[in-house]
Scaffold this active site. Structure first.
Site, PDB file in Angstrom:
ATOM      1  N   GLN A 191       0.820  -1.214   0.000  1.00  0.00           N
ATOM      2  CA  GLN A 191       0.000   0.000   0.000  1.00  0.00           C
ATOM      3  C   GLN A 191       0.856   1.268   0.000  1.00  0.00           C
ATOM      4  OE1 GLN A 191       0.057  -2.318   2.393  1.00  0.00           O
ATOM      5  NE2 GLN A 191      -0.162  -1.451   4.451  1.00  0.00           N
ATOM      6  N   SER A 237      18.753 -11.128   0.913  1.00  0.00           N
ATOM      7  CA  SER A 237      20.194 -10.844   0.970  1.00  0.00           C
ATOM      8  C   SER A 237      21.023 -12.040   0.512  1.00  0.00           C
ATOM      9  CB  SER A 237      20.606 -10.459   2.390  1.00  0.00           C
ATOM     10  OG  SER A 237      19.967  -9.267   2.781  1.00  0.00           O
ATOM     11  N   GLN A 259      24.665 -12.413   6.796  1.00  0.00           N
ATOM     12  CA  GLN A 259      23.563 -12.293   5.841  1.00  0.00           C
ATOM     13  C   GLN A 259      22.420 -13.233   6.183  1.00  0.00           C
ATOM     14  OE1 GLN A 259      23.582  -9.692   3.439  1.00  0.00           O
ATOM     15  NE2 GLN A 259      25.117  -9.380   5.031  1.00  0.00           N
ATOM     16  N   HIS A 262      19.360 -12.030   8.201  1.00  0.00           N
ATOM     17  CA  HIS A 262      18.398 -11.099   7.609  1.00  0.00           C
ATOM     18  C   HIS A 262      17.035 -11.739   7.373  1.00  0.00           C
ATOM     19  CE1 HIS A 262      20.175  -7.244   6.754  1.00  0.00           C
ATOM     20  NE2 HIS A 262      21.284  -7.788   6.296  1.00  0.00           N
ATOM     21  N   GLU A 327      24.969 -10.479  -4.602  1.00  0.00           N
ATOM     22  CA  GLU A 327      24.808  -9.122  -4.073  1.00  0.00           C
ATOM     23  C   GLU A 327      26.120  -8.663  -3.424  1.00  0.00           C
ATOM     24  OE1 GLU A 327      21.902  -6.817  -0.848  1.00  0.00           O
ATOM     25  OE2 GLU A 327      22.123  -9.000  -0.778  1.00  0.00           O
ATOM     26  N   HIS A 328      26.646  -9.475  -2.513  1.00  0.00           N
ATOM     27  CA  HIS A 328      27.917  -9.187  -1.848  1.00  0.00           C
ATOM     28  C   HIS A 328      28.914 -10.294  -2.193  1.00  0.00           C
ATOM     29  CE1 HIS A 328      24.668  -7.714   0.913  1.00  0.00           C
ATOM     30  NE2 HIS A 328      25.368  -6.598   0.809  1.00  0.00           N
ATOM     31  N   ASP A 361      27.799  -2.323   4.688  1.00  0.00           N
ATOM     32  CA  ASP A 361      26.405  -2.120   5.090  1.00  0.00           C
ATOM     33  C   ASP A 361      26.209  -0.810   5.842  1.00  0.00           C
ATOM     34  OD1 ASP A 361      24.974  -4.164   4.018  1.00  0.00           O
ATOM     35  OD2 ASP A 361      24.714  -5.293   5.869  1.00  0.00           O
ATOM     36  N   HIS A 420       8.627  12.711 -41.766  1.00  0.00           N
ATOM     37  CA  HIS A 420       9.942  13.078 -41.245  1.00  0.00           C
ATOM     38  C   HIS A 420      10.752  13.787 -42.338  1.00  0.00           C
ATOM     39  CE1 HIS A 420       8.980  10.501 -37.899  1.00  0.00           C
ATOM     40  NE2 HIS A 420      10.175  10.689 -37.340  1.00  0.00           N
TER      41      HIS A 420
END
Length: 432
Positions: A191, A237, A259, A262, A327-328, A361, A420
């Site tokens: 939302q 993660s 990680q 998470h 990601e890492h 981080d 054109h």
């Protein structure tokens, strides 16, 4: 979690494991639920936002308490630990310094016969940032999203963050003030994303939405893309560690768990050339798990997506890492810079035994909003340019246009776009 030896496993099987996407596990019902919420908020606005906030977060919101007040900011400063605030200030300064280096410049070049070409760099006017909340507080996410936007010159920054109590973490509020956020709304979930994308009476419509969230937030960002821009579709993660025989198994295990805590869907992988290290890391993970406050989450993550691969050599380890595009990516090897040129796919690379992922981080300065789920193969870390647009500049004189008029007409006719060509022809006729 298991230990896999690459010489005993089919390469394609390992590749399949490494390219597994978090979205593969998303139930179609989640997509349907998000579509309904987004559509409802688009049609009914604030009324729908308040209803879903009560339903999912158990918080009664209305037009009077949806925004964080000045009184709440003042209370946050009273509640906060001064030492934590000082650390936030130092982190904010590092993040700002790093992102200032990224600022591109507008430019103009002069060509023959007085023609001018160039590119104008313009900041996005309104940005909405999403900061996860509810069970945990993430002031670092506030800094990482808002500071690059501010550096880019974004005109207005609003923030959405959910709360289960009606109050946001004092550190989240302080971080928002440090970073220059204009307004904070106590809204989360799909939302919140829909409200920013379409606008309501109380919530302004934004041009871009950034920031990580749970699967419903991510799916909502996917749903509203096109009505506004988004930074990326962030999944759970991930960390992938390349470790040689000299890596410390205690450090390696600790970084895996950094990680894993998470999210139960988080992914922690170690690729090493040394079986002895692999076995020590496996044992150390079990030992360290017992002492973690978020043990259940980390344990679930390790059981589901924890993996140790014993590669034949360092080149195979690098190949596996590039296939995964994590990601890492940590390089816990003695000479990490020696293999850096071979690393092609990663959100952020941490080089050496004393550059652990939490450094990035929280404090070093580079952004921690990173591509996940293999998207580092084609997507970049959130940065200043995330909040900028490039606008082309074209200015020709009469002689310059007439000099290329025939070329333009030929190309236009070749594509069947006679109008054109006509726009050029009329100018040619006007000069006779």
């Amino acid at each position: 979690m298991e230990i896999i030896k690459s010489n005993e496993k089919n390469f394609e099987e390992i590749k399949k494991i490494l390219t597994k996407k978090s979205f593969d596990e998303v139930d179609e019902k989640a997509f349907e639920s998000v579509r309904k919420i987004v559509s409802d908020v688009r049609i009914r606005g604030d009324e729908a936002v308040f209803e879903y906030t009560k339903k999912f977060d158990g918080v009664e919101l209305n037009e009077k308490n949806i925004l964080v007040s000045e009184e709440e900011f003042m209370n946050a400063e009273k509640k906060a630990d001064e030492k934590v605030v000082e650390s936030l200030k130092r982190a904010a300064e590092n993040i700002k310094k790093f992102h200032l280096e990224q600022l591109p410049k507008s430019w103009i070049t002069y060509r023959e016969q007085g023609s001018i070409l160039g590119q104008a760099i313009i900041a996005v006017e309104k940005v909405g940032i999403y900061v996860p909340g509810g069970t945990a507080a993430y002031p670092s996410s506030v800094l990482m999203n808002a500071i690059p936007a501010k550096v880019a010159g974004v005109g207005k920054i609003i923030m959405m963050s959910p709360t289960k109590t009606g109050e946001l973490s004092p550190y989240v509020l302080i971080a928002a003030k440090l970073a220059g956020v204009d307004k904070i709304y106590k809204i989360g979930g799909a939302q919140a994303i829909a409200a920013m994308a379409f606008g309501t009476k109380k919530i302004p419509r934004v041009n871009k939405i950034t920031g990580p969230g749970n699967i419903f937030v991510t799916l909502a960002k996917k749903e509203v893309y096109g009505h506004c821009d988004i930074d990326m579709l962030a999944g759970p993660s991930e960390i992938l560690i390349i470790a040689d025989e000299n890596a410390n198994p205690i450090y390696t295990a600790a970084d895996m768990l950094s990680q894993a805590e998470h999210d139960p869907l988080a992914c922690s992988i170690v690729i090493t050339t040394d079986l002895n290290l692999a076995e020590k890391v496996f044992s150390e993970v079990q030992n360290q798990l017992k002492k973690l406050p978020r043990k259940e989450i980390a344990e679930s993550s390790i059981e589901r997506n924890g993996l140790i691969i014993v590669a034949k050599n360092i080149d195979e380890a690098i190949e596996f890492a590039n296939i995964s595009a994590p990601e890492h990516l940590e390089l816990l090897i003695d000479e990490p810079f020696s293999i850096l040129p071979k690393i092609k796919n990663a959100g952020a690379v941490f080089l050496g035994h004393y550059s652990p992922e939490p450094l990035g981080d929280y404090f070093a300065g580079p952004n921690h909003v990173l591509p996940t789920g293999g998207t580092a193969k084609f997507y970049s870390v959130l940065n200043v340019e995330t909040f900028l647009k490039r606008m082309s500049l074209i200015s020709y004189t009469k002689p310059a246009l007439l000099n290329v008029a025939e070329d333009i007409q030929r190309l236009a006719h070749a594509e069947g776009l006679d109008a054109h060509a006509n726009a050029i022809q009329k100018r040619m006729e006007g000069e006779k």
